[in-house]
Write an enzyme that holds these catalytic residues in place. Structure first.
Site, PDB file in Angstrom:
ATOM      1  N   THR A 144       0.828  -1.206   0.000  1.00  0.00           N
ATOM      2  CA  THR A 144       0.000   0.000   0.000  1.00  0.00           C
ATOM      3  C   THR A 144       0.864   1.257   0.000  1.00  0.00           C
ATOM      4  O   THR A 144       1.968   1.277   0.558  1.00  0.00           O
ATOM      5  CB  THR A 144      -0.950   0.028   1.226  1.00  0.00           C
ATOM      6  N   SER A 179      -0.086   2.911  10.621  1.00  0.00           N
ATOM      7  CA  SER A 179      -1.022   2.084  11.397  1.00  0.00           C
ATOM      8  C   SER A 179      -0.389   0.703  11.556  1.00  0.00           C
ATOM      9  O   SER A 179       0.558   0.355  10.852  1.00  0.00           O
ATOM     10  CB  SER A 179      -2.357   1.935  10.676  1.00  0.00           C
ATOM     11  N   TYR A 181      -1.691  -1.993  10.625  1.00  0.00           N
ATOM     12  CA  TYR A 181      -1.884  -2.647   9.334  1.00  0.00           C
ATOM     13  C   TYR A 181      -0.782  -2.243   8.353  1.00  0.00           C
ATOM     14  O   TYR A 181      -0.142  -3.095   7.738  1.00  0.00           O
ATOM     15  CB  TYR A 181      -3.260  -2.293   8.758  1.00  0.00           C
ATOM     16  N   HIS A 182      -0.577  -0.931   8.204  1.00  0.00           N
ATOM     17  CA  HIS A 182       0.460  -0.484   7.265  1.00  0.00           C
ATOM     18  C   HIS A 182       1.828  -1.033   7.673  1.00  0.00           C
ATOM     19  O   HIS A 182       2.649  -1.401   6.830  1.00  0.00           O
ATOM     20  CB  HIS A 182       0.495   1.046   7.196  1.00  0.00           C
ATOM     21  N   LYS A 185       2.501  -4.483   6.387  1.00  0.00           N
ATOM     22  CA  LYS A 185       2.906  -4.523   4.978  1.00  0.00           C
ATOM     23  C   LYS A 185       4.393  -4.177   4.829  1.00  0.00           C
ATOM     24  O   LYS A 185       5.079  -4.715   3.956  1.00  0.00           O
ATOM     25  CB  LYS A 185       2.073  -3.531   4.159  1.00  0.00           C
TER      26      LYS A 185
END
Lengths: 392, 392
Positions: A144, A179, A181-182, A185
């Site tokens: 992302t 975050s 989540y980020h 990644k």
């Protein structure tokens, strides 16, 4: 070309699988269906009804004669992953099979840990299976644009030449993800980069912008081929959410001043980018990064675009920002490598918005306005949905 | 000052706990004892006998009158972590509680996954507990110089000013870690950096060089206060391993040409660096990085230094390199921030080596020469120890 789409039951995995199938790939889909489980956990639903995977696969076969193989299981289960890759022997693995919502990763400690462990272990299992079964397999991994954060210099495609004290090197672009989540990644990207170097694997890391839209030429063939349309505060992405708010005649809720700039991409371009990446693989040992976005807009500009396309009735409301991020910042992103491979971007236009409004209009009775209001605050370590009991 | 040492039963955790205790800190030790379990799994032992933690704590009390508190449990267990931090209310958490051997993380898929999940989840639990219980707690986290890899530019302390296309920013130093273990530390660093920004936590990330030596003024008080002396191919660090090889009159085994350069630090300086970091905390929201090393030497130079100190009998053998790394490379590392805080380094000298030889000499009957030979190859995804049955 044999292509395995991990997470092929999801918002983007499904239309990508169809796009690859139509392009002549022999496509298999793997999914654990945990994305559907998140809906139950959060008490929300896709605005557009989504058929079970086996129904969708059946309809695609019926309409096109093309067969999609199915693997039902979780890639965090190494035995499942190895058996699937040994059985299907893909040339390319397209990897969408991760928890993909930043707000979800910020619900509480358990969700943060779940997101990072789930994403990291699944990806490690794939890397080991590739190395053990066939190191020539090309991994196309969805990342992302949020991995980069908002540095005060231009964002390059994964690597940057740095001159420092009279010496030079090309190094991984420094990342400041915003975050849990980020962060997951970014962890993945480091693991993949390392295995390309250590084991001679080859991978394309696609740092994707925010995807908007819900239809592709393939999913539009039949309502039973529809993909998800998430509009809720957890899984809904910004433009799609604004469209639903506009159709419901609710205010478009912008977080903060809306000065945050984002890379965007049309769902049809996502599918095409993955096809281009798959059909133009990197060399062995190569870890390449493409910024998979086609234009940049501030959140306020996105809201304004949607509101103007909708007309009189639409208005914008500014909320306290739930995320920890810069409200205004430099944002200039290199994104030429997919164009170089032949991508012809669909840019944000009224045409698309009109069709998106029509989709949302057709299903607006299914919309739950309560689901749109953000309830996950990055600054808190524990967030509970309003008017529901705490999850067990 | 109340200081909680996570992993306080380990090679460095134990001498650090004693050093902090002697300096007047109210010290608690937490440990899961999994490090002792790895020995059983691998069939190896510390060269120097190590007493159980409760014995060592008793001896320290007996000799100095100082009490060390003990928490027995695993920080990947959030309930344990919260209860401990609520109960002890530290000003500083010193975090050694991670799987710390690069070769161990390369045994096979399970060990890679274990290393990354164990290290990442433990650290996430600590960050959440700090945010929930007391965001003013200062986290002192052990990282490693290996996180940086070997870029062709000078290595700075965690951050680097980059000028790019006419704009400037100070960004996280790009990292190119060389093992699943080193990757786990990079993941941790990103997670910690983020929580400093999102939750206002404060942290010091110590990118430590290879530690050598086995005694500190405190552990030398009594043989029952000794810390580990690992010399095996999995957990033994390079200089300590060479010392044992020299004492056994075995060749000093250098991987490749030995041109790989490493940052080094004396065990006494490690303990002092942590004291300095604890007593000079960063501001709230600050994520600071110190390169905790005092000198750089190539592996061949380290071998030569040990061999020369040992005299006639010592010889060097060059083995095929089991790691994937550059054999020769640029290596110039900034490491002034701990000096600025008052560190007075013990540099590698014959004096120290003489005392290390004496320690190894005293226990050489416990040495298993078979345990020294490397059996974990970075290029393989599965490694099994020679002459033992596969682990279950």
């Amino acid at each position: 070309m044999r292509t395995l789409v991990l997470g092929g039951d999801g918002y983007l995995g499904w239309p990508t699988a169809l796009h690859l199938s139509e392009a002549g790939h022999d496509v298999a889909i793997a999914d654990s269906f945990v994305r559907r489980q998140y809906d139950h956990e959060l008490g929300v639903e896709s605005l557009v009804p989504v058929e079970p995977l086996h129904t969708r696969v059946g309809v695609w076969k019926e309409l096109t004669g093309r067969q999609l193989s199915m693997f039902r299981g979780d890639i965090t289960d190494a035995e499942f992953t190895y058996e699937m890759i040994r059985g299907f022997r893909p040339d390319t693995i397209v990897h969408f099979a991760e928890q993909r919502a930043a707000p979800y990763s910020h619900i509480d400690r358990q969700h943060a840990v779940y997101t990072q462990v789930n994403n990291l272990v699944g990806t490690l299992n794939i890397l080991f299976a590739m190395a053990d079964i066939d190191p020539a397999i090309h991994l196309v991994k969805l990342g992302t644009m949020g991995e980069y954060g908002t540095p005060n210099i231009d964002i390059e495609e994964g690597w940057i030449e740095i001159e420092h004290k009279g010496r030079k090197d090309v190094l991984p672009y420094p990342k400041q993800p915003g975050s849990f989540y980020h962060l997951s990644k970014v962890h993945d990207s480091h693991n993949i980069m390392f295995t390309c170097r250590a084991w001679g694997l080859r991978a394309t890391d696609l740092n994707q912008g925010i995807v908007y839209g819900q239809q592709t030429p393939q999913t539009a063939l039949d309502p039973r081929l529809a993909t998800r349309f998430d509009y809720d505060a957890v899984f809904g992405t910004v433009l799609n959410r604004f469209v639903v708010q506009a159709v419901l005649a609710h205010p478009l809720t912008v977080y903060g001043s809306g000065g945050q700039t984002r890379g965007l991409i049309d769902i049809r371009d996502t599918a095409e980018c993955i096809l281009l990446a798959a059909e133009n693989p990197p060399e062995p040992c190569e870890f390449r990064v493409f910024n998979q976005m086609t234009e940049s807009l501030s959140v306020a500009e996105i809201a304004k675009t949607v509101a103007e396309a909708r007309g009189e009735s639409a208005r914008i409301e500014y909320l306290d920002p739930p995320r920890v991020e810069a409200d205004t910042h430099h944002y200039n992103v290199a994104h030429s490598r997919l164009i170089d491979l032949g991508l012809e971007p669909h840019l944000l236009s009224e045409t698309l918005l009109t069709s998106l409004f029509a989709i949302a209009e057709a299903h607006k009775d299914r919309a739950d306005p309560e689901a749109i209001r953000p309830w996950i605050d990055w600054r808190r370590t524990t967030n509970r949905p309003p008017l529901t009991s705490p999850s067990p």
